[in-house]
Motif scaffolding. Structure first.
Motif, PDB file in Angstrom:
ATOM      1  N   GLY A  54       0.786  -1.220   0.000  1.00 43.75           N
ATOM      2  CA  GLY A  54       0.000   0.000   0.000  1.00 43.75           C
ATOM      3  C   GLY A  54       0.818   1.269   0.000  1.00 43.75           C
ATOM      4  N   ARG A  55       2.134   1.150  -0.024  1.00 44.27           N
ATOM      5  CA  ARG A  55       3.006   2.327   0.023  1.00 44.27           C
ATOM      6  C   ARG A  55       3.247   2.872  -1.373  1.00 44.27           C
ATOM      7  NH1 ARG A  55       7.020  -0.864   4.198  1.00 44.27           N
ATOM      8  NH2 ARG A  55       5.388  -1.213   5.757  1.00 44.27           N
ATOM      9  N   SER A  56       3.481   4.169  -1.462  1.00 42.83           N
ATOM     10  CA  SER A  56       3.540   4.859  -2.747  1.00 42.83           C
ATOM     11  C   SER A  56       4.624   4.311  -3.671  1.00 42.83           C
ATOM     12  CB  SER A  56       3.767   6.355  -2.526  1.00 42.83           C
ATOM     13  OG  SER A  56       4.967   6.581  -1.798  1.00 42.83           O
ATOM     14  N   GLY A  62       2.850  -2.026 -11.578  1.00 40.81           N
ATOM     15  CA  GLY A  62       1.958  -2.634 -12.557  1.00 40.81           C
ATOM     16  C   GLY A  62       1.390  -3.957 -12.066  1.00 40.81           C
ATOM     17  N   GLY A  63       0.154  -4.244 -12.462  1.00 43.42           N
ATOM     18  CA  GLY A  63      -0.486  -5.476 -12.052  1.00 43.42           C
ATOM     19  C   GLY A  63      -0.946  -5.410 -10.609  1.00 43.42           C
ATOM     20  N   SER A  64      -1.883  -6.277 -10.260  1.00 39.24           N
ATOM     21  CA  SER A  64      -2.384  -6.302  -8.893  1.00 39.24           C
ATOM     22  C   SER A  64      -1.432  -7.086  -8.004  1.00 39.24           C
ATOM     23  CB  SER A  64      -3.768  -6.948  -8.862  1.00 39.24           C
ATOM     24  OG  SER A  64      -3.670  -8.350  -9.023  1.00 39.24           O
ATOM     25  N   ASP A  65      -1.508  -6.814  -6.708  1.00 33.01           N
ATOM     26  CA  ASP A  65      -0.642  -7.537  -5.783  1.00 33.01           C
ATOM     27  C   ASP A  65      -0.980  -9.021  -5.752  1.00 33.01           C
ATOM     28  OD1 ASP A  65      -2.986  -6.193  -4.503  1.00 33.01           O
ATOM     29  OD2 ASP A  65      -2.458  -7.496  -2.831  1.00 33.01           O
ATOM     30  N   TRP A  66      -2.257  -9.361  -5.932  1.00 36.71           N
ATOM     31  CA  TRP A  66      -2.607 -10.779  -5.938  1.00 36.71           C
ATOM     32  C   TRP A  66      -2.087 -11.469  -7.192  1.00 36.71           C
ATOM     33  CZ3 TRP A  66      -3.710 -13.892  -2.201  1.00 36.71           C
ATOM     34  CH2 TRP A  66      -4.239 -13.382  -1.017  1.00 36.71           C
ATOM     35  N   ALA A  67      -2.028 -10.746  -8.306  1.00 30.13           N
ATOM     36  CA  ALA A  67      -1.434 -11.323  -9.516  1.00 30.13           C
ATOM     37  C   ALA A  67       0.065 -11.566  -9.318  1.00 30.13           C
ATOM     38  CB  ALA A  67      -1.665 -10.402 -10.714  1.00 30.13           C
ATOM     39  N   MET A  68       0.748 -10.605  -8.669  1.00 26.27           N
ATOM     40  CA  MET A  68       2.166 -10.764  -8.383  1.00 26.27           C
ATOM     41  C   MET A  68       2.403 -11.935  -7.428  1.00 26.27           C
ATOM     42  SD  MET A  68       3.630  -8.465 -10.202  1.00 26.27           S
ATOM     43  CE  MET A  68       5.289  -8.434  -9.512  1.00 26.27           C
ATOM     44  N   GLU A  88      -0.743 -18.732   4.624  1.00 22.96           N
ATOM     45  CA  GLU A  88       0.623 -19.110   4.993  1.00 22.96           C
ATOM     46  C   GLU A  88       1.592 -18.853   3.847  1.00 22.96           C
ATOM     47  OE1 GLU A  88       0.616 -22.365   8.482  1.00 22.96           O
ATOM     48  OE2 GLU A  88       0.323 -23.176   6.475  1.00 22.96           O
ATOM     49  N   CYS A  89       1.154 -19.104   2.619  1.00 19.32           N
ATOM     50  CA  CYS A  89       2.002 -18.800   1.460  1.00 19.32           C
ATOM     51  C   CYS A  89       2.272 -17.301   1.374  1.00 19.32           C
ATOM     52  CB  CYS A  89       1.333 -19.279   0.176  1.00 19.32           C
ATOM     53  SG  CYS A  89       1.343 -21.063  -0.044  1.00 19.32           S
ATOM     54  N   LEU A  90       1.269 -16.500   1.712  1.00 17.99           N
ATOM     55  CA  LEU A  90       1.430 -15.052   1.685  1.00 17.99           C
ATOM     56  C   LEU A  90       2.477 -14.617   2.715  1.00 17.99           C
ATOM     57  CD1 LEU A  90      -0.056 -12.880  -0.039  1.00 17.99           C
ATOM     58  CD2 LEU A  90      -1.452 -12.411   1.977  1.00 17.99           C
ATOM     59  N   ALA A  91       2.449 -15.244   3.890  1.00 12.30           N
ATOM     60  CA  ALA A  91       3.428 -14.920   4.930  1.00 12.30           C
ATOM     61  C   ALA A  91       4.836 -15.291   4.490  1.00 12.30           C
ATOM     62  CB  ALA A  91       3.066 -15.641   6.224  1.00 12.30           C
ATOM     63  N   ILE A  92       4.986 -16.426   3.830  1.00 14.30           N
ATOM     64  CA  ILE A  92       6.303 -16.835   3.336  1.00 14.30           C
ATOM     65  C   ILE A  92       6.779 -15.880   2.246  1.00 14.30           C
ATOM     66  CG2 ILE A  92       7.549 -18.655   2.097  1.00 14.30           C
ATOM     67  CD1 ILE A  92       5.709 -20.667   3.530  1.00 14.30           C
ATOM     68  N   ARG A 101      -0.272  -7.700   1.373  1.00 11.30           N
ATOM     69  CA  ARG A 101      -1.242  -6.990   2.217  1.00 11.30           C
ATOM     70  C   ARG A 101      -1.077  -7.323   3.696  1.00 11.30           C
ATOM     71  NH1 ARG A 101      -6.834  -6.413  -1.297  1.00 11.30           N
ATOM     72  NH2 ARG A 101      -5.816  -6.255  -3.334  1.00 11.30           N
ATOM     73  N   LEU A 102       0.009  -7.997   4.041  1.00 11.20           N
ATOM     74  CA  LEU A 102       0.296  -8.298   5.437  1.00 11.20           C
ATOM     75  C   LEU A 102       1.206  -7.221   6.019  1.00 11.20           C
ATOM     76  CD1 LEU A 102       1.065 -12.138   5.283  1.00 11.20           C
ATOM     77  CD2 LEU A 102      -1.071 -11.029   5.981  1.00 11.20           C
ATOM     78  N   LEU A 103       0.944  -6.860   7.262  1.00 12.72           N
ATOM     79  CA  LEU A 103       1.785  -5.915   7.987  1.00 12.72           C
ATOM     80  C   LEU A 103       2.348  -6.629   9.209  1.00 12.72           C
ATOM     81  CD1 LEU A 103       2.755  -2.943   8.144  1.00 12.72           C
ATOM     82  CD2 LEU A 103       0.770  -2.481   9.608  1.00 12.72           C
ATOM     83  N   ASP A 104       3.658  -6.502   9.409  1.00 15.10           N
ATOM     84  CA  ASP A 104       4.342  -7.185  10.504  1.00 15.10           C
ATOM     85  C   ASP A 104       4.090  -6.498  11.850  1.00 15.10           C
ATOM     86  OD1 ASP A 104       6.369  -9.284   9.243  1.00 15.10           O
ATOM     87  OD2 ASP A 104       6.401  -7.516   7.963  1.00 15.10           O
ATOM     88  N   TRP A 105       3.814  -7.309  12.863  1.00 16.35           N
ATOM     89  CA  TRP A 105       3.684  -6.865  14.244  1.00 16.35           C
ATOM     90  C   TRP A 105       4.402  -7.875  15.133  1.00 16.35           C
ATOM     91  CZ3 TRP A 105       0.629  -2.460  15.510  1.00 16.35           C
ATOM     92  CH2 TRP A 105      -0.146  -1.957  14.452  1.00 16.35           C
ATOM     93  N   SER A 106       4.440  -7.590  16.412  1.00 23.94           N
ATOM     94  CA  SER A 106       4.965  -8.533  17.396  1.00 23.94           C
ATOM     95  C   SER A 106       4.057  -8.496  18.616  1.00 23.94           C
ATOM     96  CB  SER A 106       6.391  -8.156  17.802  1.00 23.94           C
ATOM     97  OG  SER A 106       6.867  -8.998  18.841  1.00 23.94           O
ATOM     98  N   ASN A 107       4.013  -9.617  19.355  1.00 24.74           N
ATOM     99  CA  ASN A 107       3.311  -9.544  20.631  1.00 24.74           C
ATOM    100  C   ASN A 107       4.295  -9.288  21.770  1.00 24.74           C
ATOM    101  OD1 ASN A 107       4.498 -12.053  20.930  1.00 24.74           O
ATOM    102  ND2 ASN A 107       2.620 -13.114  21.519  1.00 24.74           N
TER     103      ASN A 107
END
Length: 221
Positions: A54-56, A62-68, A88-92, A101-107
């Protein structure tokens, strides 16, 4: 259904030391049987709270993030065995540098403090605290059905995720920053907090975090 108070109305803090940070963190602990707060450190306090895709700087690829992601997944299967579910594939993929579209956090709030302070010594930093209302399950994940920012708790997919007590949020609208506001039913309270850490405090905080093994070796190796 009874409502559960998990937060007060305070949304912003300022901390000049690790001791002050820990005093704030103690207010926002896990709520038994409900869930807990996520923590994220950003070295520049002006950066928006959005995932990489989502960053500029990624708008012009080009292309959608899901296509990439689909292209990445097809190629990655030639080199390693991937999980059967998309989340899980998205995380890898994110772990290997793909904009998702995942944002990293920690507990672990000390890990967030480390990431806030380890870079950009001339910039004030931010540590965000976020209480997501819902957790998403890998087996039931379908990105077309997700309409709010949700938490994803990964398995030990990579040593780095484990060392960083890693969590993710999934963002259906990745260009829209997480905003301050009420968590929403059945919870009571503000869902997002922001702690500003002045640049003058960064070096000392990093030195003190080292005493807890929150350092390059402890977080990345």
């Amino acid at each position: 259904m009874s409502r559960i108070e998990v937060s007060d109305d305070t949304v912003s803090y300022r901390a000049n030391s690790l001791h002050e940070l820990q005093t704030i963190f103690r207010k926002y602990r896990s709520v038994e049987g409900v869930g807990g707060w996520l923590f994220r450190g950003q070295a520049d306090h002006s950066w928006p709270l959005v995932p990489k895709v989502g960053r500029s700087e990624y708008d012009s690829r080009g292309g959608s993030d899901w296509a990439m992601f689909s292209i990445w997944r097809d190629k990655a299967t030639a080199y390693e065995r991937l999980p059967n579910n998309e989340l899980e594939c998205l995380a890898i993929a994110q772990h290997h540098g793909l904009a998702t579209r995942l944002l990293d956090w920690s507990n672990n709030p000390l890990v967030a403090a480390y990431f806030a302070c380890k870079e950009l010594p001339k910039m004030d930093a931010s540590i965000y605290l976020f209480f997501p209302r819902n957790v998403i399950e890998e087996e039931r994940f379908n990105y077309k059905d997700v309409n709010e920012v949700v938490q994803y708790i990964p398995r030990g997919l990579a040593a780095r995720i484990v060392r960083q007590s890693g969590r993710f949020t999934y963002h259906p609208n990745p260009r829209e920053p997480v905003e301050f506001g009420e968590i929403g039913e059945p919870f009571i309270g503000q869902r997002l907090k922001k702690i500003t850490v002045p640049c003058s405090a960064k070096e000392e905080i990093i030195d003190e975090l080292n005493l807890y093994n929150i350092n390059e070796e402890g977080v990345f190796c």
